[in-house]
Motif scaffolding. Structure first.
Motif, PDB file in Angstrom:
ATOM      1  N   LEU A 101       0.946  -1.249   0.592  1.00  0.00           N
ATOM      2  CA  LEU A 101       0.172   0.025  -0.358  1.00  0.00           C
ATOM      3  C   LEU A 101       0.903   1.461  -0.447  1.00  0.00           C
ATOM      4  O   LEU A 101       0.770   2.079  -0.973  1.00  0.00           O
ATOM      5  CB  LEU A 101      -1.150   0.444   1.276  1.00  0.00           C
ATOM      6  CG  LEU A 101      -2.097   1.032   1.546  1.00  0.00           C
ATOM      7  CD1 LEU A 101      -3.510   1.395  -0.166  1.00  0.00           C
ATOM      8  CD2 LEU A 101      -2.880   0.785   2.686  1.00  0.00           C
ATOM      9  N   GLU A 102       1.932   1.271   1.141  1.00  0.00           N
ATOM     10  CA  GLU A 102       2.254   2.904   1.191  1.00  0.00           C
ATOM     11  C   GLU A 102       3.760   2.557  -0.628  1.00  0.00           C
ATOM     12  O   GLU A 102       3.209   3.636  -1.005  1.00  0.00           O
ATOM     13  CB  GLU A 102       3.921   2.765   1.994  1.00  0.00           C
ATOM     14  CG  GLU A 102       4.902   3.680   2.249  1.00  0.00           C
ATOM     15  CD  GLU A 102       5.794   3.499   1.048  1.00  0.00           C
ATOM     16  OE1 GLU A 102       6.029   4.126   0.891  1.00  0.00           O
ATOM     17  OE2 GLU A 102       6.407   3.226   0.658  1.00  0.00           O
ATOM     18  N   ALA A 103       3.879   1.716  -0.639  1.00  0.00           N
ATOM     19  CA  ALA A 103       4.754   1.471  -2.446  1.00  0.00           C
ATOM     20  C   ALA A 103       3.323   1.843  -3.519  1.00  0.00           C
ATOM     21  O   ALA A 103       3.758   3.063  -4.230  1.00  0.00           O
ATOM     22  CB  ALA A 103       5.342   0.861  -2.680  1.00  0.00           C
ATOM     23  N   ALA A 104       2.317   1.457  -3.745  1.00  0.00           N
ATOM     24  CA  ALA A 104       0.811   1.960  -4.298  1.00  0.00           C
ATOM     25  C   ALA A 104       0.902   3.285  -3.962  1.00  0.00           C
ATOM     26  O   ALA A 104       1.154   4.223  -5.437  1.00  0.00           O
ATOM     27  CB  ALA A 104       0.196   1.509  -4.493  1.00  0.00           C
ATOM     28  N   LEU A 105       0.826   4.161  -3.549  1.00  0.00           N
ATOM     29  CA  LEU A 105       0.131   5.435  -3.132  1.00  0.00           C
ATOM     30  C   LEU A 105       2.247   6.363  -3.216  1.00  0.00           C
ATOM     31  O   LEU A 105       1.995   7.592  -3.992  1.00  0.00           O
ATOM     32  CB  LEU A 105       0.049   5.790  -1.547  1.00  0.00           C
ATOM     33  CG  LEU A 105      -0.361   5.457  -0.677  1.00  0.00           C
ATOM     34  CD1 LEU A 105      -1.021   4.889   0.196  1.00  0.00           C
ATOM     35  CD2 LEU A 105      -2.081   5.791  -1.866  1.00  0.00           C
ATOM     36  N   ARG A 106       3.180   5.399  -3.155  1.00  0.00           N
ATOM     37  CA  ARG A 106       4.659   6.638  -3.159  1.00  0.00           C
ATOM     38  C   ARG A 106       4.272   6.266  -4.980  1.00  0.00           C
ATOM     39  O   ARG A 106       5.319   7.583  -5.223  1.00  0.00           O
ATOM     40  CB  ARG A 106       5.577   5.609  -2.817  1.00  0.00           C
ATOM     41  CG  ARG A 106       7.462   6.746  -2.945  1.00  0.00           C
ATOM     42  CD  ARG A 106       8.107   6.225  -1.793  1.00  0.00           C
ATOM     43  NE  ARG A 106       8.465   5.615  -1.889  1.00  0.00           N
ATOM     44  CZ  ARG A 106       8.393   3.977  -2.020  1.00  0.00           C
ATOM     45  NH1 ARG A 106       9.140   4.153  -3.290  1.00  0.00           N
ATOM     46  NH2 ARG A 106       8.431   2.062  -1.134  1.00  0.00           N
ATOM     47  N   LEU A 107       4.309   5.117  -5.477  1.00  0.00           N
ATOM     48  CA  LEU A 107       5.204   4.601  -7.304  1.00  0.00           C
ATOM     49  C   LEU A 107       3.828   5.482  -8.024  1.00  0.00           C
ATOM     50  O   LEU A 107       4.201   5.543  -9.540  1.00  0.00           O
ATOM     51  CB  LEU A 107       5.519   3.422  -7.111  1.00  0.00           C
ATOM     52  CG  LEU A 107       6.447   2.744  -6.096  1.00  0.00           C
ATOM     53  CD1 LEU A 107       7.025   2.181  -6.069  1.00  0.00           C
ATOM     54  CD2 LEU A 107       7.547   3.628  -6.943  1.00  0.00           C
ATOM     55  N   GLY A 108       2.739   5.845  -7.910  1.00  0.00           N
ATOM     56  CA  GLY A 108       1.486   6.267  -8.239  1.00  0.00           C
ATOM     57  C   GLY A 108       1.449   4.885 -10.056  1.00  0.00           C
ATOM     58  O   GLY A 108       0.904   3.686  -9.297  1.00  0.00           O
ATOM     59  N   PRO A 109       1.731   5.494 -11.051  1.00  0.00           N
ATOM     60  CA  PRO A 109       1.030   4.523 -12.013  1.00  0.00           C
ATOM     61  C   PRO A 109       2.495   3.986 -12.110  1.00  0.00           C
ATOM     62  O   PRO A 109       2.651   2.439 -13.175  1.00  0.00           O
ATOM     63  CB  PRO A 109       1.494   5.762 -13.496  1.00  0.00           C
ATOM     64  CG  PRO A 109       2.416   6.714 -12.930  1.00  0.00           C
ATOM     65  CD  PRO A 109       1.641   7.292 -10.781  1.00  0.00           C
ATOM     66  N   ASP A 110       3.225   3.979 -11.558  1.00  0.00           N
ATOM     67  CA  ASP A 110       4.683   2.544 -11.490  1.00  0.00           C
ATOM     68  C   ASP A 110       4.476   1.642 -10.430  1.00  0.00           C
ATOM     69  O   ASP A 110       5.540   0.758  -9.996  1.00  0.00           O
ATOM     70  CB  ASP A 110       5.750   3.548 -11.870  1.00  0.00           C
ATOM     71  CG  ASP A 110       6.156   4.437 -12.819  1.00  0.00           C
ATOM     72  OD1 ASP A 110       6.181   4.234 -13.759  1.00  0.00           O
ATOM     73  OD2 ASP A 110       6.624   5.362 -12.164  1.00  0.00           O
ATOM     74  N   ARG A 111       2.987   1.515  -9.884  1.00  0.00           N
ATOM     75  CA  ARG A 111       3.136  -0.008  -8.467  1.00  0.00           C
ATOM     76  C   ARG A 111       3.262  -0.646  -8.907  1.00  0.00           C
ATOM     77  O   ARG A 111       2.915  -0.993 -10.621  1.00  0.00           O
ATOM     78  CB  ARG A 111       2.317   1.089  -8.378  1.00  0.00           C
ATOM     79  CG  ARG A 111       0.672   0.302  -9.043  1.00  0.00           C
ATOM     80  CD  ARG A 111      -0.379   0.672  -7.727  1.00  0.00           C
ATOM     81  NE  ARG A 111      -0.857  -0.319  -6.883  1.00  0.00           N
ATOM     82  CZ  ARG A 111      -1.497  -0.970  -6.617  1.00  0.00           C
ATOM     83  NH1 ARG A 111      -2.510   0.404  -6.074  1.00  0.00           N
ATOM     84  NH2 ARG A 111      -1.838  -2.022  -5.878  1.00  0.00           N
ATOM     85  N   PRO A 112       3.689  -1.757  -8.234  1.00  0.00           N
ATOM     86  CA  PRO A 112       3.479  -3.107  -8.640  1.00  0.00           C
ATOM     87  C   PRO A 112       1.844  -3.288  -9.310  1.00  0.00           C
ATOM     88  O   PRO A 112       1.528  -3.650  -8.547  1.00  0.00           O
ATOM     89  CB  PRO A 112       4.147  -3.805  -7.729  1.00  0.00           C
ATOM     90  CG  PRO A 112       4.687  -2.736  -6.869  1.00  0.00           C
ATOM     91  CD  PRO A 112       3.993  -1.409  -7.092  1.00  0.00           C
ATOM     92  N   ARG A 113       1.967  -4.243 -10.276  1.00  0.00           N
ATOM     93  CA  ARG A 113       0.959  -4.957 -11.054  1.00  0.00           C
ATOM     94  C   ARG A 113       0.761  -6.087 -10.491  1.00  0.00           C
ATOM     95  O   ARG A 113       1.848  -7.186 -11.551  1.00  0.00           O
ATOM     96  CB  ARG A 113       0.099  -4.803 -12.084  1.00  0.00           C
ATOM     97  CG  ARG A 113      -0.033  -2.621 -12.630  1.00  0.00           C
ATOM     98  CD  ARG A 113      -0.685  -2.271 -11.965  1.00  0.00           C
ATOM     99  NE  ARG A 113      -0.752  -0.836 -12.141  1.00  0.00           N
ATOM    100  CZ  ARG A 113      -2.077   0.126 -11.594  1.00  0.00           C
ATOM    101  NH1 ARG A 113      -2.494  -0.425 -10.903  1.00  0.00           N
ATOM    102  NH2 ARG A 113      -2.123   1.748 -11.842  1.00  0.00           N
ATOM    103  N   TYR A 114      -0.038  -6.701  -9.422  1.00  0.00           N
ATOM    104  CA  TYR A 114       0.150  -8.509  -9.291  1.00  0.00           C
ATOM    105  C   TYR A 114      -0.903  -8.944 -10.515  1.00  0.00           C
ATOM    106  O   TYR A 114      -1.898  -9.034 -10.106  1.00  0.00           O
ATOM    107  CB  TYR A 114      -0.017  -8.357  -8.481  1.00  0.00           C
ATOM    108  CG  TYR A 114       0.938  -7.893  -6.882  1.00  0.00           C
ATOM    109  CD1 TYR A 114       2.189  -8.151  -7.291  1.00  0.00           C
ATOM    110  CD2 TYR A 114       0.475  -7.206  -5.919  1.00  0.00           C
ATOM    111  CE1 TYR A 114       3.579  -7.486  -6.146  1.00  0.00           C
ATOM    112  CE2 TYR A 114       1.638  -6.286  -5.139  1.00  0.00           C
ATOM    113  CZ  TYR A 114       2.502  -6.349  -5.051  1.00  0.00           C
ATOM    114  OH  TYR A 114       3.872  -5.804  -4.331  1.00  0.00           O
ATOM    115  N   ALA A 115      -0.003 -10.125 -10.336  1.00  0.00           N
ATOM    116  CA  ALA A 115      -1.652 -11.344 -11.345  1.00  0.00           C
ATOM    117  C   ALA A 115      -0.860 -12.332 -10.890  1.00  0.00           C
ATOM    118  O   ALA A 115      -0.109 -12.690 -10.561  1.00  0.00           O
ATOM    119  CB  ALA A 115      -1.174 -10.538 -12.811  1.00  0.00           C
TER     120      ALA A 115
END
Length: 268
Positions: A101-115
């Motif tokens: 969550l913290e990384a997603a907020l910090r990285l925005g569109p560059d956040r990891p996408r899991y599948a």
């Protein structure tokens, strides 16, 4: 910080066997079941030296990565028990989303996408982050099922069939201990939905929502042949359904999947 179960796992009665170093958490779990342990119990280590992946590949987990196995003793047929791997993928993906969550907020569109990659991997931005392996053995009149989950937290292996990545390389700065605590709780949720196979229809629906390569070209190396076509769905037993160019829908029970441009590698 040492390994510890999350509050939901504690409330559900899970036990924890943690070690600084071991050969294989799956082996520890199976040997414990042979000795009479009936779980549910998590086996987790800071360093795994002799684990086994798919097709007996080495599954080494250097210090800082997460190697964890959960022992569940169930009264189901082996074919039904095999579908618990899809619940494990969902649990891992949910835990990753929580700790990222913290990384997603910090990285925005560059956040990891899991599948989720059939049958039992988790990808991050198209690269392998997590491997999940299942083992089972009869204990009395029940089945000891061990679900081993290996996550590249700080470092990823090189030379793997699917290129690998670590959480650290993705900008997610968390520890193996943090991820394990989250995973132990999300496991309770998805193990409950799976419900000894009775809830696999819901697990299947949730898994397909997060599936990598659905509707895309795939090549599956089964070990004896390579099958090419479109990844159509998974069926109610967990088999991958491939739609071939002549319109047939063929079930695949096990194999190495290659997507898109990598499909030609699988066919080689």
């Amino acid at each position: 910080m040492g390994f510890a179960l999350g509050p939901r796992a504690l409330s559900a009665g899970y036990k924890l066997a943690a070690s600084e170093r071991t050969g294989s958490t799956n082996t520890d779990a199976i040997e414990s079941a042979r000795a009479g342990e009936r779980g549910p119990t998590w086996f987790v280590t800071s360093e795994q030296t002799a684990g086994r992946g798919r097709r007996q590949r080495a599954w080494i987990s250097p210090r800082g990565n997460l190697a964890a196995s959960v022992l569940e003793v169930v009264d189901v047929a082996p074919a039904v028990a095999a579908t618990i791997g899809f619940a494990a993928g969902l649990a891992e993906e949910a835990a990753l989303e929580k700790v990222s969550l913290e990384a997603a907020l910090r990285l925005g569109p560059d956040r990891p996408r899991y599948a989720l990659k059939w049958p039992n991997d988790v990808l991050a931005n198209g690269r392998k982050l997590v491997g999940i392996g299942l083992e089972a053995e009869a204990v009395g009149d029940r089945l000891a099922v061990v679900v081993g989950i290996g996550t590249n937290v700080v470092v990823a292996p090189e030379g793997t069939p699917t290129p690998a990545v670590s959480l650290a390389a993705l900008g997610v700065q968390i520890s193996a201990e943090e991820l394990f605590s989250a995973l132990s709780d999300t496991w309770v949720e998805f193990r409950g939905i799976w419900d000894n196979g009775r809830g696999f229809a819901e697990i299947r629906r949730l898994w397909l929502e997060r599936a990598a390569g659905l509707g895309e070209r795939v090549a599956i190396n089964t070990g004896t042949m390579t099958l090419e076509g479109i990844f159509d769905t998974i069926d109610d037993t967990g088999c991958l359904i491939v739609r071939t160019t002549d319109g047939r829908r063929l079930p695949v029970a096990a194999g190495e999947v290659f997507f898109g441009s990598a499909a030609s590698v699988g066919a080689a």
